[in-house]
Structure formats: structure tokens, C-alpha cells
Design an enzyme around this catalytic site. Structure first.
Site, PDB file in Angstrom:
ATOM      1  N   GLY A 179     -89.298 -39.888  96.272  1.00  0.00           N
ATOM      2  CA  GLY A 179     -89.569 -38.861  95.271  1.00  0.00           C
ATOM      3  C   GLY A 179     -89.855 -37.538  95.964  1.00  0.00           C
ATOM      4  N   HIS A 200     -97.341 -39.931  91.269  1.00  0.00           N
ATOM      5  CA  HIS A 200     -97.532 -39.193  92.530  1.00  0.00           C
ATOM      6  C   HIS A 200     -96.838 -37.828  92.450  1.00  0.00           C
ATOM      7  CE1 HIS A 200     -97.646 -39.110  97.127  1.00  0.00           C
ATOM      8  NE2 HIS A 200     -96.755 -38.171  96.850  1.00  0.00           N
ATOM      9  N   GLU A 201     -95.604 -37.799  91.936  1.00  0.00           N
ATOM     10  CA  GLU A 201     -94.856 -36.530  91.883  1.00  0.00           C
ATOM     11  C   GLU A 201     -95.427 -35.576  90.836  1.00  0.00           C
ATOM     12  OE1 GLU A 201     -93.173 -36.282  94.395  1.00  0.00           O
ATOM     13  OE2 GLU A 201     -92.811 -38.391  94.837  1.00  0.00           O
ATOM     14  N   GLN A 227     -93.302 -29.008  96.865  1.00  0.00           N
ATOM     15  CA  GLN A 227     -93.179 -29.453  98.263  1.00  0.00           C
ATOM     16  C   GLN A 227     -92.139 -28.663  99.045  1.00  0.00           C
ATOM     17  OE1 GLN A 227     -92.991 -33.811  96.950  1.00  0.00           O
ATOM     18  NE2 GLN A 227     -94.002 -33.925  98.948  1.00  0.00           N
ATOM     19  N   CYS A 253     -97.083 -39.406 102.022  1.00  0.00           N
ATOM     20  CA  CYS A 253     -96.464 -38.253 101.358  1.00  0.00           C
ATOM     21  C   CYS A 253     -95.573 -37.535 102.357  1.00  0.00           C
ATOM     22  CB  CYS A 253     -97.547 -37.318 100.831  1.00  0.00           C
ATOM     23  SG  CYS A 253     -96.899 -35.874  99.960  1.00  0.00           S
ATOM     24  N   LEU A 254     -94.458 -37.055 101.875  1.00  0.00           N
ATOM     25  CA  LEU A 254     -93.534 -36.285 102.727  1.00  0.00           C
ATOM     26  C   LEU A 254     -94.188 -34.998 103.229  1.00  0.00           C
ATOM     27  CD1 LEU A 254     -90.320 -36.777 100.568  1.00  0.00           C
ATOM     28  CD2 LEU A 254     -90.699 -37.724 102.858  1.00  0.00           C
ATOM     29  N   HIS A 262     -98.255 -33.643  92.125  1.00  0.00           N
ATOM     30  CA  HIS A 262     -97.886 -32.463  92.928  1.00  0.00           C
ATOM     31  C   HIS A 262     -97.729 -31.223  92.036  1.00  0.00           C
ATOM     32  CE1 HIS A 262     -97.543 -34.001  96.958  1.00  0.00           C
ATOM     33  NE2 HIS A 262     -96.654 -34.914  96.647  1.00  0.00           N
TER      34      HIS A 262
HETATM   35  C1  UDB Z   1     -92.360 -41.279  99.802  1.00  0.00           C
HETATM   36  N1  UDB Z   1     -92.055 -43.475 100.645  1.00  0.00           N
HETATM   37  O1  UDB Z   1     -91.182 -41.029  99.760  1.00  0.00           O
HETATM   38  F1  UDB Z   1     -93.674 -49.193  97.864  1.00  0.00           F
HETATM   39  F2  UDB Z   1     -89.305 -49.697  99.421  1.00  0.00           F
HETATM   40  C2  UDB Z   1     -92.924 -42.326 100.746  1.00  0.00           C
HETATM   41  C3  UDB Z   1     -93.058 -41.824 102.206  1.00  0.00           C
HETATM   42  C4  UDB Z   1     -93.989 -40.632 102.231  1.00  0.00           C
HETATM   43  C5  UDB Z   1     -93.651 -42.947 103.031  1.00  0.00           C
HETATM   44  C6  UDB Z   1     -91.724 -41.420 102.776  1.00  0.00           C
HETATM   45  C7  UDB Z   1     -92.446 -44.672 100.160  1.00  0.00           C
HETATM   46  O2  UDB Z   1     -93.574 -44.880  99.773  1.00  0.00           O
HETATM   47  N2  UDB Z   1     -91.461 -45.607 100.145  1.00  0.00           N
HETATM   48  C8  UDB Z   1     -91.515 -46.882  99.637  1.00  0.00           C
HETATM   49  C9  UDB Z   1     -92.626 -47.391  98.970  1.00  0.00           C
HETATM   50  C10 UDB Z   1     -92.622 -48.697  98.493  1.00  0.00           C
HETATM   51  C11 UDB Z   1     -91.490 -49.483  98.649  1.00  0.00           C
HETATM   52  C12 UDB Z   1     -90.388 -48.938  99.291  1.00  0.00           C
HETATM   53  C13 UDB Z   1     -90.396 -47.655  99.785  1.00  0.00           C
HETATM   54  N3  UDB Z   1     -93.233 -40.612  98.986  1.00  0.00           N
HETATM   55  C14 UDB Z   1     -92.693 -39.505  98.214  1.00  0.00           C
HETATM   56  C15 UDB Z   1     -93.502 -38.255  98.277  1.00  0.00           C
HETATM   57  O3  UDB Z   1     -94.229 -37.929  99.196  1.00  0.00           O
HETATM   58  N4  UDB Z   1     -93.359 -37.483  97.237  1.00  0.00           N
HETATM   59  O4  UDB Z   1     -94.067 -36.387  97.044  1.00  0.00           O
HETATM   60  C16 UDB Z   1     -94.608 -41.007  98.777  1.00  0.00           C
HETATM   61  C17 UDB Z   1     -94.706 -42.198  97.797  1.00  0.00           C
HETATM   62  C18 UDB Z   1     -96.131 -42.775  97.775  1.00  0.00           C
HETATM   63  C19 UDB Z   1     -96.272 -43.428  96.436  1.00  0.00           C
HETATM   64  C20 UDB Z   1     -95.170 -42.938  95.578  1.00  0.00           C
HETATM   65  C21 UDB Z   1     -94.439 -41.888  96.357  1.00  0.00           C
HETATM   66 ZN    ZN Z   2     -96.023 -36.510  97.886  1.00  0.00          ZN
END
Ligand code: UDB
Ligand code: ZN
Length: 184
Positions: free
Chosen positions: A60, A153-154, A65, A110-111, A157
């Protein structure tokens, strides 16, 4: 195309601001921004593209961001049944939610955060989200499991809230009464 250089990190003031509503119907410019958010999450999950451009795989991304303080987000995530939830929305809003809570057993990242922050992040187990797609058509989604967590989460933000703002400071792993544990 969005790369990691475009993604601002914690400490940047835009991440703590409440983002502005997007006027609808959307302008071409806002449509392009929204499409670029979805393109990032899709590209970042493609190992070849992610490697070539050094993208951190994300599920996401919200406009603040990339330092654009407007209410837009994209999600591209598969639930535990293998269903893909791929959405890019203007002005998304949680219009109803369960009383029941849920959390990712591994916590959240979080990214925009280049460190591990341990702890449970309490979320609603189920949410109904209303928003508008890139064409300006209304969309209503009933979400549970990981997709519900990602949207919350998004949307946070867009309101200047980071995942760690929800972690119990004194006892990060304090059980959340009655909450559903979501394994990743
Ligand atoms: C992510 N990805 O994209 F439960 F298969 C995170 C990062 C920060 C670790 C890259 C993630 O949680 N991937 C994931 C989770 C699972 C199962 C799976 C893959 N974000 C997005 C972000 O920072 N958006 O602002 C954070 C996530 C934490 C909870 C939801 C979004
Ligand atoms: Zn985030």
C-alpha cells in the site's frame, strides 16, 4: 514512475499533516498521481522491476508518502484465500467498522520508516471503506483480514498518523483483549 527517492521518511512534516480532500471529478493531474501510486505498489511486487529500480516491495502507498498532501491511496494485496485487492481511491473513508479488533502478529512496518518498530498495532477487524476510483466513480468495499489492515494503515497516513502511534508505549506486546491475530 515513483521510486524510493520519492518516498519521504519519518521526521518529514508532511507525514504528520491532515491531507486535503481531492475535488471531484478529478483533474487529469490528480488522476496521474493516483495511477502512479498503484503503479508503485504493483511494480514493487515484481522482483525484476523492484531489483532494477531498488524498490522496497509494498502492499500500500498513500500520497502524503510522496510528499503530496492529498487524500489518495493505493493498495495491492492478496488475502489469505488468494483474492487480490487492487484499488486506487480518492477521498477514502472508513464509514463503519466492527467493535472487534485485529492485529498482525508480526507487527507493522512502513515504507516511510527505515527501522523496525516492535509492538502490536490494534486495528478494527472489519471495515467498510467508501471512496472514488480514478474515473471518479463511487466504490464501497467491505474488508477483513490483511486488506482491512492495509486500508486502515493507509487512511491513517491521510490523517497524519503513523502505525507506531497506536503501539502501547509501556508494553508494546500487551495482549489486545478479544482481538483476532492475523498471521502473515
Ligand atoms: C508495506 N509490507 O508495504 F502481512 F505477504 C509493508 C512493508 C513496509 C514491510 C514493505 C508488508 O507488510 N507486507 C506484507 C504483510 C503481510 C503479508 C505479506 C506482505 N506497508 C505499506 C506502507 O508502508 N504503506 O504506507 C506497510 C504495511 C503494514 C501493515 C499494512 C501496510
Ligand atoms: Zn505506511
Amino acid at each position: 514512475m515513483i521510486t524510493m527517492n520519492d518516498i519521504i521518511r519519518e521526521g518529514h512534516p508532511t507525514l504528520t499533516k491532515v491531507a486535503k480532500e481531492v475535488p471531484l471529478p478529478p483533474t487529469k493531474e490528480d488522476q496521474e498521481i493516483l495511477k502512479s501510486l498503484l503503479e508503485y505498489v504493483i511494480n514493487s511486487q515484481n522482483p525484476e522491476i523492484a531489483n532494477q529500480y531498488g524498490l522496497r516491495p509494498g502492499i500500500g502507498l498513500a500520497a502524503p508518502q510522496i510528499n503530496i498532501s492529498k487524500r489518495m491511496l493505493a493498495v495491492n494485496v492478496t488475502d489469505n484465500k488468494g483474492n487480490l485487492f487492487s484499488y486506487a481511491l480518492f477521498n477514502p473513508k472508513v464509514i463503519s467498522h466492527s467493535v472487534e479488533k485485529a492485529y498482525l502478529t508480526s507487527g507493522e512496518g512502513c515504507l516511510s520508516v527505515d527501522r523496525q518498530v516492535p509492538g502490536l498495532v490494534p486495528r478494527y477487524a472489519r471495515v467498510t471503506v467508501k471512496g472514488w476510483d480514478v474515473e471518479g466513480n463511487e466504490v464501497k468495499l467491505r474488508l477483513k483480514g490483511l486488506p482491512s489492515i492495509v486500508f486502515q494503515h493507509e487512511i491513517d497516513h491521510l490523517n497524519g498518523i503513523m502505525f507506531y502511534d497506536h503501539i502501547n508505549q509501556d508494553r508494546p506486546f500487551e495482549p489486545i483483549p478479544g482481538a483476532i491475530a492475523i498471521e502473515r
